[in-house]
Motif scaffolding. Structure first.
Motif, PDB file in Angstrom:
ATOM      1  N   GLY A  22     -45.588 -11.890  29.851  1.00  0.00           N
ATOM      2  CA  GLY A  22     -46.028 -12.756  30.934  1.00  0.00           C
ATOM      3  C   GLY A  22     -45.001 -13.811  31.298  1.00  0.00           C
ATOM      4  N   ALA A  23     -44.108 -14.150  30.370  1.00  0.00           N
ATOM      5  CA  ALA A  23     -43.088 -15.165  30.647  1.00  0.00           C
ATOM      6  C   ALA A  23     -41.866 -14.573  31.334  1.00  0.00           C
ATOM      7  N   LEU A  24     -41.760 -13.258  31.388  1.00  0.00           N
ATOM      8  CA  LEU A  24     -40.585 -12.634  31.992  1.00  0.00           C
ATOM      9  C   LEU A  24     -40.627 -12.650  33.515  1.00  0.00           C
ATOM     10  N   TRP A  25     -41.806 -12.483  34.113  1.00  0.00           N
ATOM     11  CA  TRP A  25     -41.889 -12.425  35.570  1.00  0.00           C
ATOM     12  C   TRP A  25     -41.443 -13.716  36.241  1.00  0.00           C
ATOM     13  N   PRO A  26     -41.933 -14.887  35.809  1.00  0.00           N
ATOM     14  CA  PRO A  26     -41.435 -16.119  36.453  1.00  0.00           C
ATOM     15  C   PRO A  26     -39.935 -16.303  36.273  1.00  0.00           C
ATOM     16  N   LEU A  27     -39.421 -15.953  35.110  1.00  0.00           N
ATOM     17  CA  LEU A  27     -37.988 -16.071  34.866  1.00  0.00           C
ATOM     18  C   LEU A  27     -37.208 -15.103  35.754  1.00  0.00           C
ATOM     19  N   LEU A  28     -37.696 -13.883  35.889  1.00  0.00           N
ATOM     20  CA  LEU A  28     -37.040 -12.898  36.738  1.00  0.00           C
ATOM     21  C   LEU A  28     -37.061 -13.337  38.204  1.00  0.00           C
ATOM     22  N   LEU A  29     -38.182 -13.864  38.665  1.00  0.00           N
ATOM     23  CA  LEU A  29     -38.262 -14.331  40.052  1.00  0.00           C
ATOM     24  C   LEU A  29     -37.359 -15.535  40.291  1.00  0.00           C
ATOM     25  N   PHE A  30     -37.257 -16.416  39.303  1.00  0.00           N
ATOM     26  CA  PHE A  30     -36.380 -17.579  39.428  1.00  0.00           C
ATOM     27  C   PHE A  30     -34.923 -17.139  39.536  1.00  0.00           C
ATOM     28  N   VAL A  31     -34.500 -16.206  38.696  1.00  0.00           N
ATOM     29  CA  VAL A  31     -33.120 -15.709  38.743  1.00  0.00           C
ATOM     30  C   VAL A  31     -32.864 -14.978  40.058  1.00  0.00           C
ATOM     31  N   LEU A  32     -33.834 -14.204  40.524  1.00  0.00           N
ATOM     32  CA  LEU A  32     -33.684 -13.508  41.796  1.00  0.00           C
ATOM     33  C   LEU A  32     -33.550 -14.505  42.949  1.00  0.00           C
ATOM     34  N   ALA A  33     -34.342 -15.572  42.934  1.00  0.00           N
ATOM     35  CA  ALA A  33     -34.250 -16.592  43.982  1.00  0.00           C
ATOM     36  C   ALA A  33     -32.884 -17.278  43.948  1.00  0.00           C
ATOM     37  N   LEU A  34     -32.364 -17.545  42.759  1.00  0.00           N
ATOM     38  CA  LEU A  34     -31.035 -18.151  42.668  1.00  0.00           C
ATOM     39  C   LEU A  34     -29.946 -17.226  43.200  1.00  0.00           C
ATOM     40  N   VAL A  35     -30.043 -15.951  42.889  1.00  0.00           N
ATOM     41  CA  VAL A  35     -29.050 -14.990  43.368  1.00  0.00           C
ATOM     42  C   VAL A  35     -29.104 -14.873  44.890  1.00  0.00           C
ATOM     43  N   VAL A  36     -30.308 -14.822  45.452  1.00  0.00           N
ATOM     44  CA  VAL A  36     -30.451 -14.730  46.904  1.00  0.00           C
ATOM     45  C   VAL A  36     -29.919 -15.997  47.567  1.00  0.00           C
ATOM     46  N   LEU A  37     -30.211 -17.157  46.990  1.00  0.00           N
ATOM     47  CA  LEU A  37     -29.715 -18.416  47.542  1.00  0.00           C
ATOM     48  C   LEU A  37     -28.190 -18.477  47.492  1.00  0.00           C
ATOM     49  N   LEU A  38     -27.616 -18.067  46.376  1.00  0.00           N
ATOM     50  CA  LEU A  38     -26.161 -18.067  46.241  1.00  0.00           C
ATOM     51  C   LEU A  38     -25.523 -17.067  47.208  1.00  0.00           C
ATOM     52  N   ALA A  39     -26.102 -15.889  47.336  1.00  0.00           N
ATOM     53  CA  ALA A  39     -25.556 -14.879  48.252  1.00  0.00           C
ATOM     54  C   ALA A  39     -25.674 -15.349  49.700  1.00  0.00           C
ATOM     55  N   GLY A  40     -26.788 -15.968  50.044  1.00  0.00           N
ATOM     56  CA  GLY A  40     -26.950 -16.487  51.395  1.00  0.00           C
ATOM     57  C   GLY A  40     -25.956 -17.585  51.706  1.00  0.00           C
ATOM     58  N   THR A  41     -25.725 -18.453  50.747  1.00  0.00           N
ATOM     59  CA  THR A  41     -24.738 -19.518  50.936  1.00  0.00           C
ATOM     60  C   THR A  41     -23.334 -18.934  51.090  1.00  0.00           C
ATOM     61  N   ALA A  42     -23.019 -17.945  50.275  1.00  0.00           N
ATOM     62  CA  ALA A  42     -21.698 -17.313  50.357  1.00  0.00           C
ATOM     63  C   ALA A  42     -21.515 -16.601  51.705  1.00  0.00           C
ATOM     64  N   LEU A  43     -22.543 -15.920  52.172  1.00  0.00           N
ATOM     65  CA  LEU A  43     -22.437 -15.244  53.471  1.00  0.00           C
ATOM     66  C   LEU A  43     -22.327 -16.245  54.612  1.00  0.00           C
ATOM     67  N   ALA A  44     -23.060 -17.351  54.522  1.00  0.00           N
ATOM     68  CA  ALA A  44     -22.963 -18.378  55.567  1.00  0.00           C
ATOM     69  C   ALA A  44     -21.563 -18.984  55.589  1.00  0.00           C
ATOM     70  N   TYR A  45     -21.006 -19.258  54.434  1.00  0.00           N
ATOM     71  CA  TYR A  45     -19.653 -19.814  54.360  1.00  0.00           C
ATOM     72  C   TYR A  45     -18.626 -18.815  54.892  1.00  0.00           C
ATOM     73  N   LEU A  46     -18.757 -17.561  54.513  1.00  0.00           N
ATOM     74  CA  LEU A  46     -17.821 -16.530  54.973  1.00  0.00           C
ATOM     75  C   LEU A  46     -17.889 -16.372  56.497  1.00  0.00           C
ATOM     76  N   THR A  47     -19.096 -16.409  57.032  1.00  0.00           N
ATOM     77  CA  THR A  47     -19.251 -16.291  58.479  1.00  0.00           C
ATOM     78  C   THR A  47     -18.693 -17.522  59.192  1.00  0.00           C
ATOM     79  N   TRP A  48     -18.851 -18.690  58.584  1.00  0.00           N
ATOM     80  CA  TRP A  48     -18.327 -19.920  59.185  1.00  0.00           C
ATOM     81  C   TRP A  48     -16.798 -19.914  59.209  1.00  0.00           C
ATOM     82  N   ARG A  49     -16.193 -19.440  58.106  1.00  0.00           N
ATOM     83  CA  ARG A  49     -14.736 -19.423  58.026  1.00  0.00           C
ATOM     84  C   ARG A  49     -14.132 -18.282  58.836  1.00  0.00           C
ATOM     85  N   HIS A  50     -14.840 -17.179  58.982  1.00  0.00           N
ATOM     86  CA  HIS A  50     -14.353 -16.000  59.706  1.00  0.00           C
ATOM     87  C   HIS A  50     -15.443 -15.538  60.665  1.00  0.00           C
TER      88      HIS A  50
END
Length: 77
Positions: A22-50
């Protein structure tokens, strides 16, 4: 003289999971949210620079979103 061990004392004990399932699902969702946030930030920066990469990255993101949506819809079926 040492006292004898009671019978069955040396039997291996069954081990449970180290982390409750039961403790794995919240941890997995938290890590997934961090990865999506980081990827979105990286794509926004890449699009801004290029700015020329905006359209290809948008199409790729739409394709990935479509595939994930189809996979989830089929999995729930």
């Amino acid at each position: 003289m040492p006292t004898p061990h009671p019978p069955g004392d040396d039997d291996p004990q069954p081990w449970g999971p180290a982390v409750p399932v039961g403790a794995l699902w919240p941890l997995l969702l938290f890590v997934l949210a961090l990865v999506v946030l980081l990827a979105g930030t990286a794509l926004a920066y890449l699009t801004w620079r290029h700015p020329g990469l905006g359209a290809p990255l948008g199409v790729a993101l739409a394709g990935v979103t479509l595939l994930v949506t189809i996979a989830l819809a089929l999995a729930r079926r």
